[in-house]
Design an enzyme around this catalytic site. Structure first.
Site, mmCIF file in Angstrom:
data_model
loop_
_atom_site.group_PDB
_atom_site.id
_atom_site.type_symbol
_atom_site.label_atom_id
_atom_site.label_comp_id
_atom_site.label_asym_id
_atom_site.label_seq_id
_atom_site.Cartn_x
_atom_site.Cartn_y
_atom_site.Cartn_z
ATOM 1 N N ASP A 125 -74.792 -48.703 -8.907
ATOM 2 C CA ASP A 125 -74.162 -49.401 -7.787
ATOM 3 C C ASP A 125 -72.653 -49.425 -7.953
ATOM 4 O OD1 ASP A 125 -74.482 -51.020 -10.046
ATOM 5 O OD2 ASP A 125 -74.509 -52.872 -8.904
ATOM 6 N N ARG B 215 -68.331 -53.922 -13.221
ATOM 7 C CA ARG B 215 -68.739 -55.274 -13.595
ATOM 8 C C ARG B 215 -69.991 -55.238 -14.474
ATOM 9 N NH1 ARG B 215 -70.092 -56.385 -7.500
ATOM 10 N NH2 ARG B 215 -72.243 -55.701 -7.385
ATOM 11 N N ASP B 216 -70.515 -56.402 -14.780
ATOM 12 C CA ASP B 216 -71.653 -56.471 -15.695
ATOM 13 C C ASP B 216 -72.952 -56.132 -14.961
ATOM 14 O OD1 ASP B 216 -71.680 -58.639 -14.051
ATOM 15 O OD2 ASP B 216 -71.624 -60.155 -15.644
ATOM 16 N N GLU B 217 -72.971 -54.949 -14.396
ATOM 17 C CA GLU B 217 -74.139 -54.511 -13.641
ATOM 18 C C GLU B 217 -74.358 -53.021 -13.930
ATOM 19 O OE1 GLU B 217 -76.104 -55.831 -9.424
ATOM 20 O OE2 GLU B 217 -74.090 -56.441 -9.893
ATOM 21 N N ASP C 190 -79.053 -48.356 -3.053
ATOM 22 C CA ASP C 190 -77.782 -47.637 -3.009
ATOM 23 C C ASP C 190 -78.024 -46.131 -3.127
ATOM 24 O OD1 ASP C 190 -77.677 -50.350 -3.969
ATOM 25 O OD2 ASP C 190 -75.553 -50.087 -4.383
ATOM 26 N N TRP D 274 -84.894 -50.583 -0.412
ATOM 27 C CA TRP D 274 -84.592 -50.296 -1.814
ATOM 28 C C TRP D 274 -85.745 -49.459 -2.395
ATOM 29 C CZ3 TRP D 274 -81.449 -53.192 0.771
ATOM 30 C CH2 TRP D 274 -80.157 -53.426 0.307
ATOM 31 N N GLU E 68 -67.186 -52.082 -2.045
ATOM 32 C CA GLU E 68 -68.507 -52.681 -1.824
ATOM 33 C C GLU E 68 -68.581 -53.403 -0.472
ATOM 34 O OE1 GLU E 68 -69.532 -55.527 -4.843
ATOM 35 O OE2 GLU E 68 -71.647 -55.458 -4.305
ATOM 36 N N HIS F 38 -68.002 -48.670 -5.023
ATOM 37 C CA HIS F 38 -69.415 -48.795 -4.672
ATOM 38 C C HIS F 38 -69.698 -47.683 -3.676
ATOM 39 C CE1 HIS F 38 -71.567 -52.350 -6.036
ATOM 40 N NE2 HIS F 38 -72.413 -52.229 -5.036
HETATM 41 C C1 BGC Z 1 -75.511 -54.387 -6.162
HETATM 42 C C2 BGC Z 1 -75.867 -53.690 -4.891
HETATM 43 C C3 BGC Z 1 -77.353 -53.773 -4.815
HETATM 44 C C4 BGC Z 1 -77.618 -55.223 -4.568
HETATM 45 C C5 BGC Z 1 -78.972 -55.596 -4.169
HETATM 46 C C6 BGC Z 1 -75.836 -55.819 -5.976
HETATM 47 O O1 BGC Z 1 -75.472 -56.617 -7.007
HETATM 48 O O2 BGC Z 1 -74.225 -54.164 -6.550
HETATM 49 O O3 BGC Z 1 -75.238 -52.537 -4.622
HETATM 50 O O4 BGC Z 1 -77.983 -52.903 -3.974
HETATM 51 O O5 BGC Z 1 -77.172 -56.000 -5.634
HETATM 52 O O6 BGC Z 1 -78.848 -56.157 -2.994
#
Ligand code: BGC
Length: 915
Positions: A467, A471-473, A480, A542, A753, A774
């Site tokens: 995504d 960040r912490d993801e 996505d 998703w 984003e 994003h």
């Molecule tokens: C992500 C998105 C992802 C979403 C889910 C977010 O934190 O960055 O791109 O699809 O969460 O809705």
């Protein structure tokens, strides 16, 4: 020029493939011809073991009457492990010509069965080194070779991330190996040709071992770490083939030694701490004294699920120099790379020993011009380097990556800040995919948009489609990925990238068929309080990545095998949906992300106004249609019947539920209308009404969109397809918030984003979710290529076997656009240019394909090709006048069409009404 030749041989999409475990690899080639209208009529392939040479082929197809030149499976005798195969091909064409043999190409098998693994997973002995501590480990082994080496290969991987060294040198330019897969079920290993680095006598292997995705912190959830395991390990197997024909295998086992070194800490999100004073020079050389090193021990990690590298390797693909050094109002020294990029900084300095340099990475400066890290949430993205001293030294972190444009530099003693420009270089890191596409038009901001889309793809295709990279993801969010896959396949060759990812999706799909939010899935046993609903954590749009992505790969590359492999997963997803809720044909239960970040969301609500059940049911229909179409391709007659019926029922149910008897869509949002049109849920008059209404919603909103993740990707396409192309172009060219060009007017160099990640007043969207990189809204790229430039395919003949060129032009707002695509058959080009009243459309069609070309607004009488009236033109098979203009079918070759074109008023009637 050669009359007819064969070039660009590939095996499983790779020009050279070192180390595959594919037992029936698929071969492909391209034809080069000096004649228009060239088609392949036959081919002949020869494959030989490299040792035997092509004079003694192992498989010779003889002449095969076929026009197939891609995805041709090897069908000779069973392949052997660890063997290089040469191959070549020749072709015959429709003019009766025979090509020469191609230049030979090769691929090489890796370990075709897990029993061939003799190596053990090793890690430092628990008693010697605290395996819970964070330094990277050094592992090494000295070994003696008894004679000259003819060839040698290493098969290696890690539970963690690794770099491999041999006799003091890195064995490859891969970074972040072995990449990220659903490690519990699939774990990639890499193959390296190390022939040139070995010699008779003493040699040494070294492994640098860090945490990566396997161990350490992952996901935003506090305290969530060690998801795959709490100890790192390396697995290394070196096969040495001596000149004398004998073979020796050197493996990782507890005879290896271990130590810690200069990397004191390394983490995907947080960066790296490196003390160069702790380097152990020559640690991977044979002569190094490792007497004080600790013992290692074997770990009982599985070998059965090891798979040879599937994806393109991740590499440094570009080095960018910083543009300026800034002094912020807060007094920080900040280097501006000029581009929001993903990768790392290489630091080159000459400073005293012990100098501690700190680099913090951020994507943007705030309204005041200060360094801003709020949107990184808990990710530190910080590198600390302690200098060795005693001369110039150069360092880049090993086991982390950062998303950044700005680097805050502390601790570097320089007189003049501009000297920093020489100390810092940006190493851009991503899966090293082949570049395939380019788009350009007469509007500079749109060109910048295209550049931003490409940068967004590079930054988020770091082995997994993420995504965001900062960040912490940084997770493989399925929504996505499905939104962006078609755009991605224009810009780069994403065949290997998505093949790997889809196998992970399949591996992580739950037994009930539900698809996790993210793949690979480090969240499986985690339940976020925001994810309300009883069912497993999954969401419409998703989870549909399970059907949309394999279908996209089938269309773009003709990858029928992947479609077959994924078929059960696709079906399980559709059956999962069918089992949800009280109504078989409606998905109106469970948690969903909805039209994520749609601008019609209520304040502080991330979910747009389009009803969740409408979105879920629309995607249910779409996935069912894709499944049905896949069943057609794969010849599953029973399923074709079943899913055609199911689709029919869902469509009817959708209409009962969401469409009034007079054809008005019950939800007055842009996204609802987009989905109904895109997924064929409205027909006849209802379709016209829905399109008209969508156009009205956009025009009344002054050509601004309100769509989020779900509606945005298709918005322009459905407008263009339903008579409102001008509205689509106006939407694209909208420079005010919200629109694709607004961020560019704010200096964006990647896709944001949010439509308003930076608001018109310069303030930010809230810290908690504000990525400046994003790719999702970059999905407009697909429309730029397919509609604005007009480079598309006939989906009944995938992989661009039958090309469809239909430039929709710029509604009087653009004067030219062009796109190129290195398709599976070769380069496709389409370029249109309006000069005064003369429209030129130049197209290039690769050999062994045909194209349907629609020339908008053309008349048969006035149309010329390279100055000639059509009647006399070679390669043009048919020409007819159609409502859109002239429709041609042409064979391969380059054509230049010209005709008088006059823009007659607004293209769409509704526009007139609302003006
Ligand atoms: C992500 C998105 C992802 C979403 C889910 C977010 O934190 O960055 O791109 O699809 O969460 O809705």
């Amino acid at each position: 020029m050669i009359a007819l030749a064969v070039t660009d041989l590939t095996c499983e999409y790779h020009r050279t493939l070192l180390g595959t475990d594919c037992k029936r690899p698929r071969l492909a080639w391209k034809l080069v011809s000096d004649r228009r209208g060239t088609l392949q009529t036959a081919y002949r392939i020869q494959v030989a073991e490299a040792d035997a040479g092509l004079a003694a082929p192992l498989w010779d197809t003889g002449r095969v009457e076929s026009d197939r030149s891609i995805q041709v499976p090897y069908a000779g005798p069973a392949l052997r492990s660890r063997t290089r195969y040469l191959w070549r091909v020749k072709v015959w064409d429709n003019f009766g010509r025979e090509s020469d043999w191609s230049e030979p190409a090769w691929w090489e098998t890796a370990l075709l069965s897990p029993v061939e693994w003799k190596a053990q997973w090793i890690t430092p002995d628990a008693r010697a080194i605290d395996p819970e501590s964070e330094p990277a480990f050094l592992l090494r082994k000295r070994f003696t070779l008894r004679g000259p080496v003819r060839s040698a290969r290493i098969y290696a991987t890690a539970a963690g991330l690794y770099e491999l060294y041999l006799n003091g040198r890195p064995v490859s330019d891969h970074v972040l190996a072995p990449g990220w897969t659903s490690y519990r079920r699939r774990h990639q290993y890499q193959t390296y040709d190390v022939t040139a680095v070995l010699h008779a006598g003493e040699n040494a292997l070294g492994v640098l071992l860090g945490d990566g995705w396997y161990k350490g912190r992952l996901t935003w959830v506090p305290g969530r770490k060690n998801i795959y395991g709490d100890r790192r390990a390396a697995l290394v197997q070196l096969h040495v083939y001596y000149e004398d024909g004998t073979e020796e295998v050197i493996v990782s086992d507890p005879t290896w030694k271990a130590a810690t070194g200069p990397i004191l800490f390394a983490s995907i999100y947080d960066g790296e701490v490196y003390d160069a004073r702790l380097e152990q020079p020559d640690w991977s050389e044979a002569g190094f004294d490792d007497r004080n090193w600790a013992p290692t021990e074997a770990l009982a990690l599985p070998l059965e699920h090891l798979v040879a590298q599937e994806n393109w390797p991740t590499r440094v693909t570009e080095v960018i120099r910083p543009q300026q050094v800034l002094r912020t109002p807060a007094g920080d020294t900040v280097v501006d790379m000029g581009q929001n990029m993903v990768g790392r900084v290489r630091l080159t300095v000459d400073v005293p020993a012990g100098t501690r340099i700190r680099l913090q990475h951020a994507e943007v400066l705030d309204r005041e011009g200060n360094f801003y890290t709020g949107n990184l949430r808990t990710a530190k993205q910080t590198v600390e380097y302690v200098a060795r001293g005693g001369g110039p030294e150069s360092y880049a972190p090993h086991f982390t990556f950062m998303g950044f444009r700005y680097v805050k530099v502390e601790g570097l003693p320089v007189q003049d800040p501009s000297a920093l420009l020489d100390c810092i270089a940006g190493e851009v890191i991503h899966s090293d995919m082949e570049r395939t596409g380019a788009f350009e038009c007469s509007h500079p901001l749109v060109n910048q948009l295209q550049r931003n889309i490409v940068w967004g793809q590079r930054g988020n295709f770091v082995d997994v489609p993420t995504d965001c990279p900062q960040r912490d993801e940084r997770l493989g969010w399925t929504g996505d990925a499905q939104v962006f896959v078609r755009t991605a396949a224009f810009n780069y060759h994403v065949g290997p990238f998505f093949t790997k990812w889809l196998r992970d999706l399949r591996a992580d799909q739950r037994p009930d068929g539900s698809v996790p939010f993210v793949v690979p899935n480090p969240l499986d046993d985690y339940h976020d309080p925001n994810w309300k609903g009883d069912g497993p954590p999954t969401s419409a749009a998703w989870g549909d990545a399970a059907t949309i992505c394999p279908w996209a790969l089938y269309l773009c590359y003709g990858d029928e095998r992947l479609l077959a492999e994924q078929y059960d997963s696709m079906k399980a997803w559709v059956e999962f949906i069918r089992a949800q809720g009280e109504d078989e044909y409606l998905w109106n239960t469970g948690f969903h992300f909805g039209d994520w970040l749609g601008l019609d969301a209520k304040e502080n609500n991330y979910v747009g106004a389009t009803p969740i059940d409408l979105i879920a049911t629309a995607f249910y229909a779409y996935s069912t249609r894709i499944l049905r179409d896949a069943a057609v391709v794969l010849g599953k007659a029973e399923d074709v019947r079943t899913y055609s019926e199911l689709l029919h029922c869902i469509q009817n149910r959708f209409r009962e539920e969401f469409l009034t008897p007079r054809g008005r869509l019950a939800a007055p949002t842009q996204t609802a209308h987009v989905l109904a049109l895109m997924f064929g849920l409205v027909e006849g008059e209802a379709r016209e009404r829905t399109a008209r209404e969508l156009n009205r919603l956009v025009v009344e909103n002054n050509y601004h969109l309100t769509t989020g993740f779900v509606g945005t990707p298709y918005l322009c396409a459905v407008l263009s397809d339903n008579g409102y192309h001008e509205t689509a172009v106006r939407l694209l060219l909208q420079e005010e918030y919200p629109g694709w060009l607004y961020p560019i007017t704010r200096g964006a160099t990647t896709i944001w984003e949010h439509w308003d990640s930076i608001k018109p007043d310069g303030s930010f969207w809230s810290d908690d979710m504000n990525s400046f990189n994003h790719y999702a809204y970059g999905a407009i790229g697909d429309w730029l290529y397919r509609y604005l430039a007009g480079l598309d395919m006939d989906e009944r003949a995938p992989a661009y076997k039958r090309i469809r060129i239909y430039p929709r032009l710029g509604a009087g707002l653009l004067t030219h656009a062009c796109a190129t695509l290195e398709s599976p058959y070769g380069r496709i080009e389409t370029a249109w240019r309006l000069e005064g009243e003369l429209l030129t459309v130049a197209v290039q069609v690769p050999a062994n394909t045909t194209a349907e070309v629609i020339l908008p607004g053309a008349s048969l009488e006035a149309l010329r090709e390279s100055g000639q009236p059509l009647g006399a033109v070679e390669g043009v098979h048919t020409a007819e006048q159609v409502p859109e203009g002239v429709r041609l079918t042409v064979g391969s070759g380059a054509y230049r069409f010209t005709y008088p074109f006059c823009q007659t008023g607004p293209a769409t009637p509704i526009d007139r009404k609302f003006r």
